[in-house]
Design an enzyme around this catalytic site. Structure first.
Site, mmCIF file in Angstrom:
data_model
loop_
_atom_site.group_PDB
_atom_site.id
_atom_site.type_symbol
_atom_site.label_atom_id
_atom_site.label_comp_id
_atom_site.label_asym_id
_atom_site.label_seq_id
_atom_site.Cartn_x
_atom_site.Cartn_y
_atom_site.Cartn_z
ATOM 1 N N CYS A 46 -2.224 -0.069 7.222
ATOM 2 C CA CYS A 46 -1.410 1.128 7.042
ATOM 3 C C CYS A 46 -1.351 1.955 8.318
ATOM 4 C CB CYS A 46 -1.942 1.956 5.881
ATOM 5 S SG CYS A 46 -1.736 1.106 4.298
ATOM 6 N N CYS A 103 -5.979 2.272 5.682
ATOM 7 C CA CYS A 103 -6.640 1.055 6.134
ATOM 8 C C CYS A 103 -6.012 0.640 7.474
ATOM 9 C CB CYS A 103 -6.483 -0.048 5.090
ATOM 10 S SG CYS A 103 -4.815 -0.766 5.020
ATOM 11 N N HIS A 117 0.856 -1.190 0.000
ATOM 12 C CA HIS A 117 0.000 0.000 0.000
ATOM 13 C C HIS A 117 0.890 1.238 0.000
ATOM 14 C CE1 HIS A 117 -3.910 -1.945 1.737
ATOM 15 N NE2 HIS A 117 -3.295 -2.745 0.884
ATOM 16 N N GLU A 146 1.011 3.938 1.814
ATOM 17 C CA GLU A 146 1.540 4.356 3.114
ATOM 18 C C GLU A 146 2.700 3.461 3.538
ATOM 19 O OE1 GLU A 146 -2.953 5.168 3.082
ATOM 20 O OE2 GLU A 146 -1.596 3.591 2.379
#
Length: 161
Positions: A89, A86, A56, A58
């Site tokens: 993250c 999420c 992801h 992040e």
């Protein structure tokens, strides 16, 4: 120096990274880590491009910052992300000791585009016995279970985190 202006600029950069990443076979997510001393590190979502469900934006921004700075501790840093993090993250930001997180789109905006993280948020709100993916401790001898920690605690050269 206006911190709101600079925050908005970093957030705009995260959005630009996300948009460009879509055109580079990536997901529509971008992130920027800004350290306390002003160093900037970018990350984009590469889940499908690299077949890595943890890639992801992040997480990739945090990985890049930590690798380039030679540390796992980003205390005082700020994470700007194009979309609400999420749970994975957010946990990554917590583990990295990030000080602040700011996002543009929220989880509901993402859901309208097919990125619905509700199942992950709901997982923790569901009673343990009703969760769709069981996570349970299996019985083993205490000495076996605690051996990694015992070894860790006996190591003079360990780096606590």
């Amino acid at each position: 120096m206006n911190p709101t202006f600079h925050g908005q600029a970093h957030l705009a950069r995260a959005i630009d990274l996300a948009t460009a990443n879509v055109l580079n076979n990536g997901g529509p997510f971008g992130a920027v880590v800004v350290t306390a001393d002003g160093q900037v590190f970018d990350g984009v979502n590469r889940v499908t491009a690299s077949n890595d469900p943890t890639a992801h934006a992040e997480v990739t921004a945090i990985r890049t910052a930590c690798a380039q700075l030679g540390t796992f501790d980003l205390s005082g840093a700020t994470l700007y992300t194009s979309c609400e993090p999420c749970p994975m993250c957010l946990a990554s930001a917590l583990w990295a000791r990030v000080g602040d997180v700011y996002f543009a789109a929220d989880r509901y905006d993402a859901a309208r585009s097919g990125f619905d993280d509700a199942v992950f948020y709901d997982y923790y709100d569901t009673p343990v016995e009703q969760r769709p993916m069981p996570v349970a401790k299996l019985p083993l001898a205490a000495a076996d279970v605690l051996e990694p920690f015992t070894t860790w605690n006996s190591l003079d050269t360990r780096i606590d985190y």
